[in-house]
Design a protein around this motif. Sequence first.
Motif, PDB file in Angstrom:
ATOM      1  N   GLN A 572      46.333  19.205  50.086  1.00 14.65           N
ATOM      2  CA  GLN A 572      47.462  20.069  50.440  1.00 14.65           C
ATOM      3  C   GLN A 572      48.689  19.233  50.799  1.00 14.65           C
ATOM      4  O   GLN A 572      49.825  19.594  50.449  1.00 14.65           O
ATOM      5  CB  GLN A 572      47.082  20.975  51.625  1.00 14.65           C
ATOM      6  CG  GLN A 572      45.944  21.946  51.324  1.00 14.65           C
ATOM      7  CD  GLN A 572      46.418  23.135  50.504  1.00 14.65           C
ATOM      8  OE1 GLN A 572      47.433  23.072  49.830  1.00 14.65           O
ATOM      9  NE2 GLN A 572      45.659  24.218  50.540  1.00 14.65           N
ATOM     10  N   LEU A 573      48.491  18.112  51.522  1.00 10.65           N
ATOM     11  CA  LEU A 573      49.618  17.229  51.818  1.00 10.65           C
ATOM     12  C   LEU A 573      50.186  16.658  50.522  1.00 10.65           C
ATOM     13  O   LEU A 573      51.415  16.522  50.375  1.00 10.65           O
ATOM     14  CB  LEU A 573      49.172  16.100  52.751  1.00 10.65           C
ATOM     15  CG  LEU A 573      50.242  15.067  53.101  1.00 10.65           C
ATOM     16  CD1 LEU A 573      51.430  15.710  53.800  1.00 10.65           C
ATOM     17  CD2 LEU A 573      49.659  13.943  53.965  1.00 10.65           C
ATOM     18  N   ARG A 574      49.331  16.328  49.588  1.00  7.28           N
ATOM     19  CA  ARG A 574      49.782  15.830  48.288  1.00  7.28           C
ATOM     20  C   ARG A 574      50.646  16.873  47.589  1.00  7.28           C
ATOM     21  O   ARG A 574      51.683  16.544  46.993  1.00  7.28           O
ATOM     22  CB  ARG A 574      48.566  15.481  47.436  1.00  7.28           C
ATOM     23  CG  ARG A 574      48.874  14.901  46.066  1.00  7.28           C
ATOM     24  CD  ARG A 574      47.582  14.414  45.410  1.00  7.28           C
ATOM     25  NE  ARG A 574      47.840  13.906  44.077  1.00  7.28           N
ATOM     26  CZ  ARG A 574      47.802  14.641  42.971  1.00  7.28           C
ATOM     27  NH1 ARG A 574      47.505  15.935  43.056  1.00  7.28           N
ATOM     28  NH2 ARG A 574      48.053  14.111  41.788  1.00  7.28           N
ATOM     29  N   GLN A 575      50.259  18.157  47.662  1.00  8.00           N
ATOM     30  CA  GLN A 575      51.041  19.217  47.036  1.00  8.00           C
ATOM     31  C   GLN A 575      52.420  19.329  47.676  1.00  8.00           C
ATOM     32  O   GLN A 575      53.430  19.527  46.995  1.00  8.00           O
ATOM     33  CB  GLN A 575      50.293  20.553  47.168  1.00  8.00           C
ATOM     34  CG  GLN A 575      50.987  21.727  46.513  1.00  8.00           C
ATOM     35  CD  GLN A 575      51.160  21.549  45.009  1.00  8.00           C
ATOM     36  OE1 GLN A 575      50.213  21.177  44.314  1.00  8.00           O
ATOM     37  NE2 GLN A 575      52.357  21.786  44.505  1.00  8.00           N
ATOM     38  N   VAL A 576      52.487  19.178  49.015  1.00  4.60           N
ATOM     39  CA  VAL A 576      53.765  19.235  49.715  1.00  4.60           C
ATOM     40  C   VAL A 576      54.677  18.103  49.256  1.00  4.60           C
ATOM     41  O   VAL A 576      55.867  18.305  48.976  1.00  4.60           O
ATOM     42  CB  VAL A 576      53.543  19.176  51.244  1.00  4.60           C
ATOM     43  CG1 VAL A 576      54.873  19.024  51.974  1.00  4.60           C
ATOM     44  CG2 VAL A 576      52.816  20.420  51.723  1.00  4.60           C
ATOM     45  N   VAL A 577      54.139  16.889  49.174  1.00  7.62           N
ATOM     46  CA  VAL A 577      54.942  15.732  48.755  1.00  7.62           C
ATOM     47  C   VAL A 577      55.427  15.914  47.319  1.00  7.62           C
ATOM     48  O   VAL A 577      56.580  15.587  46.986  1.00  7.62           O
ATOM     49  CB  VAL A 577      54.126  14.434  48.917  1.00  7.62           C
ATOM     50  CG1 VAL A 577      54.895  13.238  48.340  1.00  7.62           C
ATOM     51  CG2 VAL A 577      53.796  14.194  50.382  1.00  7.62           C
ATOM     52  N   ILE A 578      54.570  16.444  46.453  1.00 11.14           N
ATOM     53  CA  ILE A 578      54.973  16.691  45.062  1.00 11.14           C
ATOM     54  C   ILE A 578      56.161  17.645  45.022  1.00 11.14           C
ATOM     55  O   ILE A 578      57.163  17.405  44.320  1.00 11.14           O
ATOM     56  CB  ILE A 578      53.786  17.247  44.246  1.00 11.14           C
ATOM     57  CG1 ILE A 578      52.735  16.156  44.024  1.00 11.14           C
ATOM     58  CG2 ILE A 578      54.268  17.814  42.911  1.00 11.14           C
ATOM     59  CD1 ILE A 578      51.468  16.660  43.363  1.00 11.14           C
ATOM     60  N   LEU A 646      59.830  29.361  45.573  1.00 12.69           N
ATOM     61  CA  LEU A 646      58.569  29.398  46.317  1.00 12.69           C
ATOM     62  C   LEU A 646      58.066  28.017  46.718  1.00 12.69           C
ATOM     63  O   LEU A 646      57.161  27.915  47.555  1.00 12.69           O
ATOM     64  CB  LEU A 646      57.486  30.098  45.490  1.00 12.69           C
ATOM     65  CG  LEU A 646      57.630  31.618  45.368  1.00 12.69           C
ATOM     66  CD1 LEU A 646      56.621  32.160  44.365  1.00 12.69           C
ATOM     67  CD2 LEU A 646      57.438  32.278  46.718  1.00 12.69           C
ATOM     68  N   GLY A 647      58.618  26.953  46.163  1.00 14.40           N
ATOM     69  CA  GLY A 647      58.113  25.617  46.443  1.00 14.40           C
ATOM     70  C   GLY A 647      58.191  25.254  47.914  1.00 14.40           C
ATOM     71  O   GLY A 647      57.197  24.823  48.521  1.00 14.40           O
ATOM     72  N   LEU A 648      59.368  25.438  48.523  1.00  7.44           N
ATOM     73  CA  LEU A 648      59.520  25.103  49.935  1.00  7.44           C
ATOM     74  C   LEU A 648      58.772  26.086  50.830  1.00  7.44           C
ATOM     75  O   LEU A 648      58.254  25.699  51.886  1.00  7.44           O
ATOM     76  CB  LEU A 648      61.002  25.070  50.312  1.00  7.44           C
ATOM     77  CG  LEU A 648      61.800  23.875  49.779  1.00  7.44           C
ATOM     78  CD1 LEU A 648      63.265  23.994  50.158  1.00  7.44           C
ATOM     79  CD2 LEU A 648      61.227  22.559  50.307  1.00  7.44           C
ATOM     80  N   ALA A 649      58.719  27.357  50.448  1.00 10.63           N
ATOM     81  CA  ALA A 649      57.979  28.338  51.238  1.00 10.63           C
ATOM     82  C   ALA A 649      56.496  27.986  51.271  1.00 10.63           C
ATOM     83  O   ALA A 649      55.839  28.052  52.322  1.00 10.63           O
ATOM     84  CB  ALA A 649      58.187  29.737  50.669  1.00 10.63           C
ATOM     85  N   ILE A 650      55.952  27.587  50.114  1.00 10.59           N
ATOM     86  CA  ILE A 650      54.548  27.177  50.057  1.00 10.59           C
ATOM     87  C   ILE A 650      54.336  25.906  50.884  1.00 10.59           C
ATOM     88  O   ILE A 650      53.361  25.794  51.635  1.00 10.59           O
ATOM     89  CB  ILE A 650      54.115  26.957  48.597  1.00 10.59           C
ATOM     90  CG1 ILE A 650      54.105  28.290  47.832  1.00 10.59           C
ATOM     91  CG2 ILE A 650      52.749  26.292  48.524  1.00 10.59           C
ATOM     92  CD1 ILE A 650      53.886  28.151  46.341  1.00 10.59           C
ATOM     93  N   SER A 651      55.252  24.954  50.760  1.00 10.94           N
ATOM     94  CA  SER A 651      55.120  23.698  51.516  1.00 10.94           C
ATOM     95  C   SER A 651      55.152  23.960  53.014  1.00 10.94           C
ATOM     96  O   SER A 651      54.360  23.388  53.778  1.00 10.94           O
ATOM     97  CB  SER A 651      56.246  22.735  51.124  1.00 10.94           C
ATOM     98  OG  SER A 651      56.183  22.413  49.748  1.00 10.94           O
ATOM     99  N   GLN A 652      56.059  24.815  53.453  1.00  7.58           N
ATOM    100  CA  GLN A 652      56.141  25.105  54.881  1.00  7.58           C
ATOM    101  C   GLN A 652      54.869  25.777  55.379  1.00  7.58           C
ATOM    102  O   GLN A 652      54.364  25.445  56.459  1.00  7.58           O
ATOM    103  CB  GLN A 652      57.344  26.000  55.161  1.00  7.58           C
ATOM    104  CG  GLN A 652      57.567  26.255  56.657  1.00  7.58           C
ATOM    105  CD  GLN A 652      58.598  27.323  56.913  1.00  7.58           C
ATOM    106  OE1 GLN A 652      58.514  28.398  56.335  1.00  7.58           O
ATOM    107  NE2 GLN A 652      59.571  27.034  57.757  1.00  7.58           N
TER     108      GLN A 652
END
Length: 708
Positions: A572-578, A646-652
């Motif tokens: 999940q952290l990897r997905q946030v960094v991506i 949705l990228g930042l919403a998912i990351s948050q």
Amino acid sequence: MDLRTRTSLFCGALAIAIAISMLLRKRPRATQLWFAAFAANIGLWYLAQWLYLFVQANVWARSTAILAVLLPQFALRLFEALMPETERRSTLLSVAGILLGPVALLAVIGPVEHWWVRGLTFLYVFGLLAFGLGSLWARNRSSKSRGTKRRVRFMVLVGALAVTASLADFLWFIDISVPPIGAAFSILFLFVISESLIRQRFVDIYDVLAQVLLSAALASLLAAIFYVFVDLFGGFDTMYLAAFLATIVILVVFEPLREKASLAIHRVLFRERADLERAIERVRGQLVHVLDVGQLGSVVMGALENSRRATAAALYVREPVEANFKKLADFGPGVPERIEAAKIQPILEYLATVPSVLLEDEAHQASEARRAGHREEAEQKSRMLLSAEVLDAFRRGAIVAVRTKTTGLSGLLMLADDRASDVFSLDDQPILEELGLQIGVVLENSRQFRQMQVRDRLAVLGQMAAGLAHEVKNPLGAIKGAAQLLEDHREGTLDESAREFVSIILEEVDRLDRVVGSVLDYARPAPITMRDFNVGDVLERTCKMLGTEAHEATITVAVEPDLPPLRADAEQLRQVVINLVRNALQAMGGRGNVHVGARLTYRSGREGLEPWLEVSVRDEGPGIAAEVMQNLFVPFVTTKERGTGLGLAISQRIVQEMSGRIDVASSPGVGTTFSVLLPFGAEVARPGRPTSETAPASTGLSRVPSAP
């Protein structure tokens, strides 16, 4: 009966009534029991005097002497219960216990008609009472509360007047006649102590005056009712009926009369306190229907400003990660926008044990502790007052802790008035603390309401995503397959214009597929799997994979050496960094440098400085406009022409599920930095580590070049 006889009867009955009223209260404490015994002893003493003066029998003279001997014993034990000596047993109590035996024996079997027996009893009673009041005064000097000191001094003063006046009254016992003024002061002394015990705090002259006026007003009104009925029916034969009807009327109107009279007297004598009480009462009624945090601030500040009890006030709420305090609403000059928890740590430590603090009162207590030689106490209060200097307008004001059930200390309510000193008293504290409790309830309800809204929104989105998965993805797959077949045969069968349309179809199908995938990811998040992993390895592999998308840009990775393992979900952290790196590359248009870093930092938390991992992604793009920053993490809000929002919403959401948060700092024309903050475990050492402001420069650089 002469004046002394009637006064003894009247004061004896009042003292007995006060004692009975204290015993009738629910679960009386030891202090209340000693007071009841003291009041009953005084009442019986005056009644014995009345009987002696009325019938002139020696048995009542001896009863008066015996009750007088018991009087200082009850008084000293009551004083000890009011302000006990914690270090050792009271010496005065021991002396009084030793003297009790011989003096009581003398009163029981001695010749009470002789002047020397009465003189010894006289010296014993008033000597012990005087020493008892002096001891209470001395113990009061060590009190930590300036308000308590002031009230105890008032009580001791009333007691001294009662003892002095009773001393004059007692002269009749040795055949010297004076006006009976001591009885009135004795009843007043009992009244002051009883009010202090009922209210569970020492009262002052204003409290006593208000209660005396209230009692006098009620007594006058009730006596008038009784007189009207007796006069209306007239005659001795109808006296019982008149008294019966008057009593019924009195019972019916007593409570509303008492409430109205108390409110009127309270407004006259305590106008400022009454204004504050009315304002707080209105606020509490309005806050019952408030769920929005912004509305909470405006309601509270509006009521406090209208009460005219403060020239400045502010409500601060605690930030979730750094535990600093951000201003929600305010009025007045000199109000800080943000308060760092580390700078007011002594105040927060003090508020961990009490619901509120009056800083001006603490300043007086610090001065008194310094004069008394209590160095440790003076230093503790001085540190708290020194930390309060960062509060500007509130450095000598009132601070109320706002607590919630789930997060503890969640905010601070601050008030100040620069028009006078000692504006907020100990009597104001309970009123303000009630408001703090109500604010805490609203904050808790608001948090739960937001969680319910998020759950409802995700439930609706999940249903929509399920429909999208079935109704959209399958047709998209068929469209994409057909378009790919056309593309494979384009050379022989399609002209240039048709081939261009096929390419557009394939691009739009891929984009729609990504949108549907993002919606599914947001609506149906994967479960978080927490385990220890090496942050540096995850960042290196992720950025190496992203290097194929960098084009003319460069991705630089900087990981602090000896970084402790992080307990979180690596994928999940990897997905946030991506998501963050891709956003950075798109913001720079595929040119420039993206700096990815990881370091150990220390942030102010609920237990002091706490260790956190900070993963930062910094670009050299144009920055983010202020109006965009407000909705940066709102789903489906995007500034990209082909973005899903949705990228930042998912990351948050991913970071919040791992108990962290994402900070954003952006400068127009310079670039933007996204900082992912995740908590380390308690096993990470705290001492000797730098804070976030003084962390060392990152080392362990590696460079991920763009794809050839």
